[in-house]
Scaffold this motif. Structure first.
Motif, PDB file in Angstrom:
ATOM      1  N   SER A  22       0.865  -1.181   0.000  1.00  0.00           N
ATOM      2  CA  SER A  22       0.000   0.000   0.000  1.00  0.00           C
ATOM      3  C   SER A  22       0.898   1.226   0.000  1.00  0.00           C
ATOM      4  N   MET A  23       0.305   2.384  -0.278  1.00  0.00           N
ATOM      5  CA  MET A  23       1.090   3.620  -0.185  1.00  0.00           C
ATOM      6  C   MET A  23       1.609   3.794   1.230  1.00  0.00           C
ATOM      7  N   THR A  24       0.795   3.450   2.217  1.00  0.00           N
ATOM      8  CA  THR A  24       1.201   3.631   3.619  1.00  0.00           C
ATOM      9  C   THR A  24       2.445   2.796   3.920  1.00  0.00           C
ATOM     10  N   ASP A  78       2.391  12.850  -2.508  1.00  0.00           N
ATOM     11  CA  ASP A  78       1.315  11.863  -2.405  1.00  0.00           C
ATOM     12  C   ASP A  78       0.309  12.133  -3.527  1.00  0.00           C
ATOM     13  N   ASN A  82      -7.381  14.422  -0.041  1.00  0.00           N
ATOM     14  CA  ASN A  82      -8.487  13.461  -0.125  1.00  0.00           C
ATOM     15  C   ASN A  82      -9.659  13.891   0.743  1.00  0.00           C
ATOM     16  N   SER A  92      -1.781   4.763  -5.499  1.00  0.00           N
ATOM     17  CA  SER A  92      -2.398   3.484  -5.119  1.00  0.00           C
ATOM     18  C   SER A  92      -3.408   3.092  -6.188  1.00  0.00           C
ATOM     19  N   HIS A 120      -3.140  13.431   3.990  1.00  0.00           N
ATOM     20  CA  HIS A 120      -3.544  12.156   4.598  1.00  0.00           C
ATOM     21  C   HIS A 120      -2.444  11.782   5.583  1.00  0.00           C
ATOM     22  N   TYR A 171      -5.728   1.089  -6.477  1.00  0.00           N
ATOM     23  CA  TYR A 171      -7.137   0.811  -6.147  1.00  0.00           C
ATOM     24  C   TYR A 171      -7.974   2.080  -6.115  1.00  0.00           C
ATOM     25  N   LYS A 172      -7.333   3.241  -6.201  1.00  0.00           N
ATOM     26  CA  LYS A 172      -8.096   4.496  -6.294  1.00  0.00           C
ATOM     27  C   LYS A 172      -8.427   4.813  -7.742  1.00  0.00           C
TER      28      LYS A 172
END
Ligand code: PLP
Length: 397
Positions: free
Chosen positions: A98-100, A203, A178, A226, A127, A228-229
């Motif tokens: 994930s980005m995190t 980001d 976001n 990411s 974020h 999935y966005k």
């Protein structure tokens, strides 16, 4: 032809109903405004993931066709992300869970080189995944964290220059909030940060779903997104010039490859998801992110006009350049309750701070945030009208 004629002409060519047919998960009974949390995926992406799982891949390389396919799947996905963000050399694309997770890893790696007196700048608009990893790493290294604020009313980011010194090692900033939708002038910020020799970590997780992203134009040294966005599967990507990655020494296993970018990728990559990433990028390329941006701008104007007509609804932030992500509250009602009542009407608009916790607090919304209305490539004008009717109802107007 004026710019507006041009825009109308191009928007007409964008057939949202046609695009929606590509998404089997779209339920006509629901008006979805939860895209900023993760978009739906088109069938081409689910097919690519399933086909790759069925192909019997094991590991990259070796003498078998499956090994060659795992290799090609990985390289295709790197090439797709490189195209998406305008990176000339796909060796600069690192995949992670994930980005995190990637940002915690990058922060730990960069901080090996930080010490007392060094400084890191994070923005309150971000974020938490582009704040906390830097704060944790800086604190461990004894470095100082400086926070870049934003105007709580307009949600425009403050000027970074007063925070920069010759000890600034890194500036972390979002390409789009976001929570409030702000698209800061990252290029100007990056130019100022580079003047003092700092690296810039951008980001682009939220922006990538709404507009073309260009690493060079943004002035980013490191950029994260990411998939999935933007219609892809759940994983993250870090992008940088391979020459920069060559200089970094991440924690890694002894026998794993020391090459860039593999050096940064912990364990075996999820090949099936990488195939989904390629399919997602090809999907966005077939529609064109500039066309998506125009479609969303048109719907955003309709949304903001409608919201302005509902007395009890407060719109938070009015940034000049923005994504179509709008945070609202309804006077006298808890955002969770508003979201629940909208859900009862088939309108999906979640409530919260969406991990942009510092932004929510700084905007005066505490930890509870607001109701986030996220327009996206597959949003229709009818859905916007349905949301506005729902909000009028909830507000008793
Ligand atoms: C702007 C922004 N940055 C970072 C993240 C975290 O991304 P990931 O879930 O890939 O860690 C999110 C997720 O919502 C986000 O919206």
């Amino acid at each position: 032809m004026t710019d507006v004629d041009d825009m109308v002409e191009s928007t007409t060519a964008y057939d949202v109903d046609d695009l929606r047919r590509a998404f089997p998960g779209l339920d006509p009974g629901l008006a979805r405004f939860d895209g900023p949390g993760g978009s739906l995926v088109p069938a081409v992406v689910t097919d690519a993931v399933a086909d790759t799982l069925r192909a019997g891949l094991c590991q990259r390389g070796g003498p078998t066709a499956q090994g060659a396919l795992a290799d090609r799947t990985t390289l295709d996905a790197r090439a797709a992300i490189a195209r998406l963000v305008g990176l000339p050399d796909a060796r600069g694309v690192v995949f992670g869970r994930s980005m995190t997770a990637l940002t915690f890893d990058t922060a730990r790696t960069l901080a090996q080189d930080w010490g007392p007196g060094d400084e890191v700048v994070v923005s309150r608009l971000d974020h938490d995944a582009n704040i906390r990893p830097w704060v944790v790493a800086a604190e461990r290294a004894g470095a100082t964290v400086r926070r870049l604020g934003f105007d709580p009313v307009t949600a425009e980011l403050d000027d970074v220059e007063p925070l920069l010194t010759d000890r600034t090692r890194l500036v972390a900033v979002t390409a789009a909030s976001n929570l409030l939708g702000t698209r800061p002038d990252v290029a100007a910020l990056a130019a100022a940060a580079h003047e003092v020799g700092a690296l810039v970590h951008v980001d682009a997780v939220h922006l990538a779903a709404h507009a073309p992203v260009d690493l060079g134009a943004l002035g980013a040294d490191l950029l994260v997104c990411s998939p999935y966005k933007f219609f892809g599967p759940h994983l993250g990507a870090l992008v940088a010039d391979p020459a920069l990655l060559e200089r970094l020494r991440p924690d890694k296993l002894l026998p794993s490859s020391d090459a860039v970018p593999e050096r940064f990728e912990l364990g075996t990559l999820p090949y099936e998801l990488l195939a989904g990433v390629t399919a997602a990028v090809e999907f966005t390329e077939s529609w064109g992110m500039a066309a998506v941006e125009r479609h969303e701008a048109e719907l955003l104007a309709r949304l903001l006009e409608g919201l302005a007509g509902i007395d009890r609804v407060v719109v938070h932030g009015r940034p000049q350049r923005r994504t179509p992500t709008v945070l609202v509250t309804v006077d006298g009602l808890d955002p969770v309750e508003v979201s629940r009542r909208l859900a009862d009407r088939g309108v999906v608009a979640p409530a919260g701070s969406f991990y942009a916790l510092e932004a929510s607090r700084h905007a005066g919304l505490g930890d509870g945030g607001g109701v986030r209305i996220g327009l996206g490539a597959y949003t229709t004008g009818d859905e916007v009208d349905r949301l506005l009717a729902g909000l009028r109802d909830v507000a008793g107007e």
